[in-house]
Design an enzyme around this catalytic site. Structure first.
Site, PDB file in Angstrom:
ATOM      1  N   SER A  75      16.261 -42.800 -12.868  1.00  0.00           N
ATOM      2  CA  SER A  75      15.633 -41.628 -12.250  1.00  0.00           C
ATOM      3  C   SER A  75      14.899 -42.031 -10.981  1.00  0.00           C
ATOM      4  O   SER A  75      14.580 -43.207 -10.766  1.00  0.00           O
ATOM      5  CB  SER A  75      14.622 -41.053 -13.246  1.00  0.00           C
ATOM      6  OG  SER A  75      13.847 -40.042 -12.644  1.00  0.00           O
ATOM      7  N   SER A  76      14.613 -41.033 -10.158  1.00  0.00           N
ATOM      8  CA  SER A  76      13.762 -41.252  -8.980  1.00  0.00           C
ATOM      9  C   SER A  76      12.392 -40.607  -9.158  1.00  0.00           C
ATOM     10  O   SER A  76      11.559 -40.671  -8.242  1.00  0.00           O
ATOM     11  CB  SER A  76      14.419 -40.651  -7.732  1.00  0.00           C
ATOM     12  OG  SER A  76      15.664 -41.245  -7.508  1.00  0.00           O
TER      13      SER A  76
ATOM     14  N   THR B  96      12.143 -32.333 -15.509  1.00  0.00           N
ATOM     15  CA  THR B  96      13.343 -31.791 -14.862  1.00  0.00           C
ATOM     16  C   THR B  96      14.432 -31.417 -15.844  1.00  0.00           C
ATOM     17  O   THR B  96      14.510 -31.952 -16.953  1.00  0.00           O
ATOM     18  CB  THR B  96      13.900 -32.835 -13.858  1.00  0.00           C
ATOM     19  OG1 THR B  96      14.898 -32.223 -13.062  1.00  0.00           O
ATOM     20  CG2 THR B  96      14.471 -34.048 -14.550  1.00  0.00           C
TER      21      THR B  96
ATOM     22  N   ASN C  52      17.242 -31.579 -14.104  1.00  0.00           N
ATOM     23  CA  ASN C  52      18.039 -32.205 -13.049  1.00  0.00           C
ATOM     24  C   ASN C  52      18.413 -31.151 -12.013  1.00  0.00           C
ATOM     25  O   ASN C  52      17.607 -30.820 -11.167  1.00  0.00           O
ATOM     26  CB  ASN C  52      19.253 -32.950 -13.594  1.00  0.00           C
ATOM     27  CG  ASN C  52      19.809 -33.908 -12.545  1.00  0.00           C
ATOM     28  OD1 ASN C  52      19.131 -34.200 -11.562  1.00  0.00           O
ATOM     29  ND2 ASN C  52      21.017 -34.399 -12.731  1.00  0.00           N
TER      30      ASN C  52
ATOM     31  N   GLY D   6      12.781 -33.459  -5.989  1.00  0.00           N
ATOM     32  CA  GLY D   6      13.615 -33.736  -4.818  1.00  0.00           C
ATOM     33  C   GLY D   6      14.608 -34.865  -4.991  1.00  0.00           C
ATOM     34  O   GLY D   6      15.044 -35.440  -3.995  1.00  0.00           O
TER      35      GLY D   6
ATOM     36  N   ARG E 155      12.310 -39.269 -20.964  1.00  0.00           N
ATOM     37  CA  ARG E 155      13.596 -39.041 -20.309  1.00  0.00           C
ATOM     38  C   ARG E 155      14.655 -38.760 -21.374  1.00  0.00           C
ATOM     39  O   ARG E 155      14.585 -39.292 -22.492  1.00  0.00           O
ATOM     40  CB  ARG E 155      13.933 -40.331 -19.562  1.00  0.00           C
ATOM     41  CG  ARG E 155      15.208 -40.331 -18.759  1.00  0.00           C
ATOM     42  CD  ARG E 155      14.975 -39.798 -17.407  1.00  0.00           C
ATOM     43  NE  ARG E 155      16.054 -40.103 -16.486  1.00  0.00           N
ATOM     44  CZ  ARG E 155      16.378 -39.300 -15.478  1.00  0.00           C
ATOM     45  NH1 ARG E 155      15.733 -38.168 -15.264  1.00  0.00           N
ATOM     46  NH2 ARG E 155      17.350 -39.633 -14.647  1.00  0.00           N
TER      47      ARG E 155
ATOM     48  N   ASP F  39      22.819 -38.386 -13.630  1.00  0.00           N
ATOM     49  CA  ASP F  39      21.990 -39.443 -13.031  1.00  0.00           C
ATOM     50  C   ASP F  39      22.493 -40.842 -13.398  1.00  0.00           C
ATOM     51  O   ASP F  39      22.036 -41.838 -12.847  1.00  0.00           O
ATOM     52  CB  ASP F  39      20.515 -39.298 -13.455  1.00  0.00           C
ATOM     53  CG  ASP F  39      19.771 -38.295 -12.567  1.00  0.00           C
ATOM     54  OD1 ASP F  39      20.327 -37.850 -11.553  1.00  0.00           O
ATOM     55  OD2 ASP F  39      18.622 -37.949 -12.905  1.00  0.00           O
TER      56      ASP F  39
ATOM     57  N   THR G 275      13.391 -29.670  -9.757  1.00  0.00           N
ATOM     58  CA  THR G 275      12.645 -30.476 -10.716  1.00  0.00           C
ATOM     59  C   THR G 275      11.256 -29.933 -10.518  1.00  0.00           C
ATOM     60  O   THR G 275      11.035 -29.118  -9.615  1.00  0.00           O
ATOM     61  CB  THR G 275      12.722 -31.965 -10.333  1.00  0.00           C
ATOM     62  OG1 THR G 275      14.021 -32.451 -10.668  1.00  0.00           O
ATOM     63  CG2 THR G 275      11.700 -32.840 -11.038  1.00  0.00           C
TER      64      THR G 275
HETATM   65  O1  DON Z   1      15.501 -38.042 -12.326  1.00  0.00           O
HETATM   66  C1  DON Z   1      15.904 -37.835 -11.192  1.00  0.00           C
HETATM   67  O2  DON Z   1      15.789 -38.619 -10.280  1.00  0.00           O
HETATM   68  C2  DON Z   1      16.566 -36.506 -10.905  1.00  0.00           C
HETATM   69  N1  DON Z   1      17.139 -35.993 -12.103  1.00  0.00           N
HETATM   70  C3  DON Z   1      15.549 -35.598 -10.339  1.00  0.00           C
HETATM   71  C4  DON Z   1      16.175 -34.327  -9.888  1.00  0.00           C
HETATM   72  C5  DON Z   1      15.357 -33.599  -8.934  1.00  0.00           C
HETATM   73  O3  DON Z   1      14.300 -33.982  -8.533  1.00  0.00           O
HETATM   74  C6  DON Z   1      15.962 -32.359  -8.476  1.00  0.00           C
HETATM   75  N2  DON Z   1      15.095 -31.742  -7.602  1.00  0.00           N
HETATM   76  N3  DON Z   1      14.394 -31.262  -7.047  1.00  0.00           N
END
Ligand code: DON
Length: 569
Positions: free
Chosen positions: A450-451, A397, A399, A472, A101, A421, A379
């Protein structure tokens, strides 16, 4: 209950008897191995590496670098991500997670984006180089290759370099992104970005050749000098120059000091399966463990797949888990996160005690109300299973789509906008509507929460069964949860599990987002329980690999919502 719902409920119950993998809709079947990715050229490259005798890590690293060329909206050198893998070690299978990350630059601080907003730049955490964290992808890919791969760096990077230098026909999907007004207006504010993607002021059209000479040189430099070819020397100097040009704060020292971190996976059991997922700074593994633990108490299998009852209880579990996520989670380095307490039986039972089976619990009765917004999703997730049944799952990603939109002049790659984030401003939702807390404040060297949830499921004998992931933002967590339940609780075949309509709840905003295929009577029943609902055209771009352990085949399911490919051999 309509006949369709009744039938679906009955099927849900019948399917509990065991996985019944119907052929419809069919997944791609491979005998030896499988690669799934959001862009077909990159998936083919991964399979080529497997054919040459490379293992899943070699192939995944080749796919990662290839996506940085062929899928610029999300594939990247200038971003970061997570890897979850199961690879055979000397003492049997080893489960691995690697955190690459982005980190906050040394000059970052909790007031960074509050001050920027006061100075008239409310979008400083999403647009332009100040939005960028120190990129981790290159260090992550190279660390994985050196530690668990078998092939030479130059071999694994060669296909990406060839595509960057020789060009390839721009896929329609990327052309559509570039043409979208909301993206084009921002991208064209940055001269190097405009020159590559908007020659003569117009977005590159589908099928036009995308030649990325500067990116090829950067990849050459990485192939030749490893991480120093990116984090030091001319590429690092180009990043620092980009910062100076457009108000960013990443320094040469920030780049030279970047380190990926091997972390202990989140690991838990669910009805005879073992789930391996990403620990903080991802919230993915935590939320999966917490929601699945709650759902075990609720005997989810009694409710039919995507019935109003199952959507209700899953949403209520998610509501509670997202509240904990947003309030308590952040980078585990430099602070103690209360994970043991949040995952304790006492806490789970307390969360469940406020849940009603026939009624939505307003989020405002569990926490202070706040508004939310949402944004576009970009992402990318890819996965590889090789002939030894090693498995690698990577979500990476920039982002937002094309990250902060600034391309590093002379080095040919886009920078992320991952700083968004963090909890950048008190009580303010980020671009995914997440309102987060103290533990996720902007602090120098910290990684934003992050997710992203690359996840591997093992059977009772610790053999790889499923490899899951999707982009997502926060919907990543709910989407991985649903595909997992579709496979494990509802016995859907891999492609059906991916294709099934999805929904999402993240506590704030207090509503269920749903895809158009969720039937009207199910929606009516959710409304009767007090849920606010919102149509969302498309949730995620799932990439799934499932291993048929007895049959000796590997099944790849790419999401019809995206433009990816599953390639087996
Ligand atoms: O780390 C995260 O949770 C976000 N930066 C992820 C972004 C993302 O999945 C965008 N989409 N599709």
């Amino acid at each position: 209950m309509s006949a369709a719902v009744a039938l679906r409920s009955l099927l849900g119950v019948l399917l509990l008897i065991g996985p019944v993998w119907s052929a419809d809709p069919p997944a791609v079947v491979g005998k030896s191995g499988m690669v799934v990715a959001a862009e077909p050229l990159a998936a083919e490259i991964g399979v080529d590496i497997l054919r040459q005798g490379g293992n899943a890590v070699d192939a995944a690293v080749a796919v990662g670098f290839a996506l940085a060329v062929t899928y610029p909206a999300a594939g990247n050198l200038g971003g970061g991500g997570f890897l979850v893998a199961v690879v055979s070690g000397e003492d049997g299978p080893e489960t691995i997670t690697l955190d690459f990350r982005e980190t906050a630059p040394a000059a970052a601080h909790p007031r960074l984006y509050i001050d920027a907003a006061d100075a008239g730049r409310p979008d400083a955490a999403t647009l332009g180089p100040l939005a960028a964290g120190v990129p981790g992808s290159v260090a992550g890919m190279l660390h994985a290759l050196e530690r668990w791969g078998t092939m030479e760096r130059s071999k694994v990077l060669a296909p990406a370099i060839r595509l960057a230098r020789g060009g390839f026909a721009l896929p329609k999907r990327t052309a559509d992104f570039l043409a979208a007004k909301s993206i084009a207006e921002k991208m064209q504010q940055f001269p190097a970005t405009a020159a590559l993607f908007y020659p003569d002021g117009k977005p590159l059209a589908a099928g036009a050749p995308l030649v990325q000479t500067e990116l090829a040189q950067t990849l050459d430099s990485i192939a030749m000098s490893g991480r120093d070819g990116f984090y030091k020397g001319t590429v690092a100097a180009a990043i620092v120059a980009e910062m100076k040009r457009a108000g960013g704060i990443i320094t040469a020292e920030d780049l030279a000091g970047y380190k990926p971190i091997e972390r202990t996976p989140i690991r838990f059991g669910y009805r005879g399966h073992t789930v391996i997922s990403m620990p903080p700074p991802s919230s993915g593994g935590f939320c999966l463990q917490q929601t699945l633990t709650m759902l075990q108490y609720l005997s989810l299998s009694r409710y039919g797949h995507n019935s109003s009852a199952s959507i209700h209880v899953i949403s209520e579990a998610l509501r509670r888990s997202f509240l904990d996520r947003n309030r308590y989670l952040g980078d585990p380095d430099g602070q103690e996160l209360p994970l043991p307490r949040l995952l304790s039986r006492a806490h789970i039972e307390k969360s469940l005690s406020s849940m009603q089976l026939d009624k939505a619990t307003p989020t405002s009765s569990l926490a202070a109300p706040a508004k939310g917004v949402d944004e576009s999703e970009q992402t990318t997730h890819f996965a590889v299973v090789d002939r030894h049944r090693n498995a690698v799952a990577i979500t990476t990603t920039l982002n937002g789509a094309f990250g902060c939109k600034a391309l590093v002049k002379g080095a040919g790659f886009l920078l992320n906008n991952e700083m968004d984030d963090f909890a950048t401003r008190p009580e303010q939702p980020n671009q995914y509507g997440l309102v987060q807390g103290e533990a996720n404040l902007v602090r120098p060297g910290r990684r934003p929460l992050s997710s992203m949830s690359p996840t591997i499921v093992l059977d009772k004998k610790e053999r790889v069964e499923h490899v899951l992931g999707t982009p997502g933002g926060p919907t990543i967590i709910t989407n991985v949860l649903q595909v997992f339940l579709n496979l494990v609780t509802y016995g859907l075949a891999p492609q059906a599990a991916v294709n099934a309509p999805k929904f999402h709840h993240q506590s704030i905003p207090d509503r269920i987002d749903y895809e158009p295929e969720i039937p009207r009577d199910v929606l009516d029943n959710l409304r009767k329980r007090g849920h606010a609902l919102r149509l969302r055209q498309r949730i995620g771009d799932f990439q799934l690999i499932s291993v048929d352990i007895e049959g000796g085949t590997v099944h790849g399911a790419t999401d019809p919502r995206g433009g990816g490919a599953a390639v087996g051999y």
